[in-house]
Design a protein around this motif. Structure first.
Motif, mmCIF file in Angstrom:
data_model
loop_
_atom_site.group_PDB
_atom_site.id
_atom_site.type_symbol
_atom_site.label_atom_id
_atom_site.label_comp_id
_atom_site.label_asym_id
_atom_site.label_seq_id
_atom_site.Cartn_x
_atom_site.Cartn_y
_atom_site.Cartn_z
ATOM 1 N N GLY A 145 -4.041 -6.494 -1.647
ATOM 2 C CA GLY A 145 -3.772 -6.968 -0.518
ATOM 3 C C GLY A 145 -4.376 -8.382 -0.275
ATOM 4 N N ALA A 146 -5.516 -8.593 -0.892
ATOM 5 C CA ALA A 146 -5.889 -9.847 -1.065
ATOM 6 C C ALA A 146 -5.835 -10.446 -2.490
ATOM 7 N N ILE A 147 -6.439 -9.860 -3.264
ATOM 8 C CA ILE A 147 -6.371 -10.521 -4.751
ATOM 9 C C ILE A 147 -5.483 -9.835 -5.570
ATOM 10 N N CYS A 148 -4.865 -10.404 -6.450
ATOM 11 C CA CYS A 148 -4.311 -9.790 -7.664
ATOM 12 C C CYS A 148 -4.428 -10.391 -8.914
ATOM 13 N N ILE A 149 -4.969 -9.903 -9.959
ATOM 14 C CA ILE A 149 -5.063 -10.672 -11.145
ATOM 15 C C ILE A 149 -4.298 -9.810 -12.165
ATOM 16 N N LYS A 150 -3.148 -10.213 -12.652
ATOM 17 C CA LYS A 150 -2.313 -9.555 -13.492
ATOM 18 C C LYS A 150 -2.307 -10.232 -14.795
ATOM 19 N N ASN A 151 -2.751 -9.434 -15.838
ATOM 20 C CA ASN A 151 -2.767 -10.074 -17.291
ATOM 21 C C ASN A 151 -2.044 -9.036 -18.145
ATOM 22 N N SER A 174 -5.787 -6.172 -13.485
ATOM 23 C CA SER A 174 -4.943 -5.413 -14.555
ATOM 24 C C SER A 174 -5.173 -6.156 -15.910
ATOM 25 N N TYR A 175 -5.474 -5.274 -17.034
ATOM 26 C CA TYR A 175 -5.763 -5.929 -18.038
ATOM 27 C C TYR A 175 -6.563 -7.214 -18.291
ATOM 28 N N SER A 215 -0.236 3.676 3.862
ATOM 29 C CA SER A 215 0.773 4.235 2.967
ATOM 30 C C SER A 215 1.613 5.469 3.662
ATOM 31 N N ALA A 216 2.605 5.428 3.890
ATOM 32 C CA ALA A 216 3.171 6.836 4.470
ATOM 33 C C ALA A 216 3.676 7.749 3.179
ATOM 34 N N ALA A 217 3.774 7.188 2.302
ATOM 35 C CA ALA A 217 4.412 8.071 0.819
ATOM 36 C C ALA A 217 3.840 7.349 -0.306
ATOM 37 N N GLY A 218 3.958 8.220 -1.556
ATOM 38 C CA GLY A 218 3.611 7.684 -2.921
ATOM 39 C C GLY A 218 2.089 7.635 -3.102
ATOM 40 N N TYR A 219 1.701 6.955 -4.304
ATOM 41 C CA TYR A 219 0.613 6.918 -4.678
ATOM 42 C C TYR A 219 -0.243 5.803 -4.544
ATOM 43 N N ALA A 220 -1.565 5.894 -4.094
ATOM 44 C CA ALA A 220 -2.315 5.055 -3.538
ATOM 45 C C ALA A 220 -3.666 4.998 -4.262
ATOM 46 N N SER A 221 -4.389 3.966 -4.752
ATOM 47 C CA SER A 221 -5.458 4.005 -5.602
ATOM 48 C C SER A 221 -6.197 2.723 -5.076
ATOM 49 N N GLY A 222 -7.537 2.680 -5.027
ATOM 50 C CA GLY A 222 -8.543 1.764 -4.930
ATOM 51 C C GLY A 222 -8.547 0.763 -3.713
ATOM 52 N N ALA A 223 -8.573 1.405 -2.653
ATOM 53 C CA ALA A 223 -8.380 0.599 -1.357
ATOM 54 C C ALA A 223 -9.324 -0.514 -1.254
ATOM 55 N N GLY A 224 -10.540 -0.572 -1.968
ATOM 56 C CA GLY A 224 -11.435 -1.636 -2.003
ATOM 57 C C GLY A 224 -11.189 -2.474 -3.375
ATOM 58 N N LEU A 225 -11.123 -1.756 -4.485
ATOM 59 C CA LEU A 225 -11.081 -2.279 -5.782
ATOM 60 C C LEU A 225 -10.279 -1.345 -6.787
ATOM 61 N N TYR A 226 -9.396 -1.993 -7.342
ATOM 62 C CA TYR A 226 -8.700 -1.173 -8.261
ATOM 63 C C TYR A 226 -8.765 -2.256 -9.716
ATOM 64 N N VAL A 227 -9.098 -1.210 -11.067
ATOM 65 C CA VAL A 227 -8.980 -2.036 -12.160
ATOM 66 C C VAL A 227 -8.280 -0.833 -13.195
ATOM 67 N N LEU A 228 -7.544 -1.633 -13.848
ATOM 68 C CA LEU A 228 -6.637 -0.968 -14.910
ATOM 69 C C LEU A 228 -6.924 -1.652 -16.163
ATOM 70 N N SER A 229 -7.532 -0.893 -17.198
ATOM 71 C CA SER A 229 -7.677 -0.945 -18.521
ATOM 72 C C SER A 229 -8.460 -2.294 -18.802
#
Length: 199
Positions: free
Chosen positions: A121-127, A163-164, A182-196
């Protein structure tokens, strides 16, 4: 590559149907923002994926944000296509990039989408796992940012989504009142989400 230094500037009220409502910088770019205000910009589409409501930086870039405020920027995707992602209400950076943020505020930015996936919602770093990338944040605030994703399936990181990213360092910073709506689906890391991330 091109070096862009923006000092004591305000960029506001921008609107784009492509990536980067306020700033778009691509391909081996060094971008620095110092004492800058990036506010009330929007990237929106009804027919494609959209990244970076405030700032969009792509491909092998170095980004430094110092003593700046990035607020009230928005990414909006009304398409329901599964390939039309929405990412980075304030800031989106991709592939093999180095990002340093210090003494800055990311507030009240949003991603709103009817598509299948939304990030940051604020910052997305996609590697990619094929590349090295780093992210450092110090003495900064990420607050009041949202992913509004009632029609989609996967939603990650209302405040910050990484991400990565091979090296991550966050110190002296506050993540507050970020929300995935979110009304439906999967939600993760409202503050911070880190993948791999490796560290």
């Amino acid at each position: 590559g091109l070096t862009v230094a923006l000092n004591d500037v305000t960029i506001m009220g921008g609107s784009s149907t492509n990536h980067g409502g306020g700033i778009s910088a691509m391909n081996t770019t060094t971008l620095s923002l110092t004492d800058a205000v990036i506010k009330n910009n929007e990237a929106a589409s009804s027919s494609s994926k959209i990244f970076g409501g405030g700032v969009y930086v792509a491909n092998f870039s170095r980004v430094t944000i110092q003593s700046s405020t990035i607020s009230d920027n928005h990414v909006t995707v009304t398409s329901t296509s599964p390939s039309h992602f929405a990412k980075g209400g304030a800031l989106f950076v991709d592939y093999q990039s180095s990002i340093t943020i210090d003494d800055s505020v990311f507030a009240d930015n949003s991603v709103t989408t009817s598509s299948t996936i939304s990030f940051g919602g604020a910052i997305c770093i996609k590697n990619s796992s094929s590349y090295e990338a780093s992210f450092s944040m110090s003495d900064s605030t990420v607050s009041g940012n949202t992913l509004d994703a009632a029609g989609s399936v996967y939603h990650y990181g209302a405040g910050l989504s990484l991400s990565y990213v091979s090296t991550v360092s966050i110190s002296g910073s506050t993540f507050r009142s970020n929300e995935i709506e979110s009304a439906a689906g999967y939600a993760s890391g409202a503050g911070l989400y880190v993948l791999s991330s490796d560290s």
